[in-house]
Design a protein around this motif. Structure first.
Motif, short mmCIF file in Angstrom:
data_model
loop_
_atom_site.label_atom_id
_atom_site.label_comp_id
_atom_site.label_asym_id
_atom_site.label_seq_id
_atom_site.Cartn_x
_atom_site.Cartn_y
_atom_site.Cartn_z
N ALA A 15 25.88 -22.64 79.36
CA ALA A 15 24.48 -22.45 78.86
C ALA A 15 23.81 -23.87 78.28
CB ALA A 15 24.26 -21.26 77.77
N VAL A 46 15.63 -21.10 76.86
CA VAL A 46 16.45 -19.76 76.65
C VAL A 46 17.96 -20.01 76.78
CG1 VAL A 46 16.94 -17.54 77.70
CG2 VAL A 46 14.54 -18.18 77.56
N ASN A 47 18.34 -21.05 77.86
CA ASN A 47 19.51 -21.53 77.78
C ASN A 47 20.05 -22.05 76.51
OD1 ASN A 47 21.10 -20.93 80.48
ND2 ASN A 47 19.05 -21.38 81.10
N TYR A 50 20.39 -19.60 73.74
CA TYR A 50 21.50 -18.56 74.00
C TYR A 50 22.85 -19.34 73.68
CZ TYR A 50 24.78 -15.27 76.31
OH TYR A 50 25.66 -14.71 76.56
N TYR A 53 24.13 -19.54 70.25
CA TYR A 53 24.70 -17.88 69.65
C TYR A 53 26.00 -18.02 70.41
CZ TYR A 53 25.14 -13.14 68.76
OH TYR A 53 25.57 -12.04 68.24
N LEU A 71 25.42 -10.26 72.50
CA LEU A 71 25.63 -11.25 73.46
C LEU A 71 25.51 -10.81 75.22
CD1 LEU A 71 26.64 -14.58 73.65
CD2 LEU A 71 28.76 -13.58 74.02
N GLY A 74 22.09 -9.99 75.74
CA GLY A 74 21.17 -11.28 76.35
C GLY A 74 21.59 -11.79 77.59
N ASN A 75 22.75 -11.68 77.88
CA ASN A 75 23.16 -12.11 79.40
C ASN A 75 22.26 -10.89 80.40
OD1 ASN A 75 24.70 -14.42 79.66
ND2 ASN A 75 26.49 -13.14 78.84
N TRP A 78 18.83 -11.64 80.33
CA TRP A 78 18.33 -12.86 80.98
C TRP A 78 18.58 -12.60 82.58
CZ3 TRP A 78 15.27 -16.50 80.79
CH2 TRP A 78 15.39 -17.61 81.43
#
Length: 127
Positions: A15, A46-47, A50, A53, A71, A74-75, A78
């Motif tokens: 990311a 966003v990448n 991310y 985190y 997490l 989030g993936n 996305w």
């Protein structure tokens, strides 16, 4: 380091690399992908957020189930966003743009799958 712990490092570094390159090359990618500058910059930001985190979790000795689940979510979110980008901009996107955004969706879905599969191992105390 156990094999399943590497997934967080892979997730975070990929990311970070994607976000950094997208930010640096955003003008070029507008043409190559056939997407508006705002979408390219959104992808970069966003990448990068991310990545922060994911790498934070990767280096922690203890992780909560909630943190790992966040997490994964989030993936997953996305991956959906990538497909919405394709749906919304399909007629304007180049073949390269379609390929890259669809590939990103598949890639983050795979990460989400393994992080969810290994969520309990990823939350055990690391030594």
């Amino acid at each position: 380091m156990k094999g399943y712990n590497k997934i967080l490092w892979i997730d975070g570094f990929s990311a970070a690399i994607a976000g950094t390159l997208t930010l640096i090359l955003h003008q070029f990618l507008v043409t190559i992908y056939g997407l508006p500058k705002s979408i390219i910059l959104l992808i970069a930001i966003v990448n990068l957020i991310y990545a922060i985190y994911a790498l934070f979790l990767a280096q922690n000795k203890t992780r909560s189930l909630l943190a790992v689940t966040t997490l994964v979510m989030g993936n997953s979110l996305w991956a959906i966003c990538c497909m919405l980008i394709v749906k919304t901009h399909f007629t304007d996107m180049t073949n390269i743009g379609l390929l890259v955004i669809i590939a990103e969706s598949i890639y983050v879905t795979g990460l989400a799958f393994f992080e969810w599969k290994w969520r309990h191992k990823l939350t055990k105390h690391l030594t």
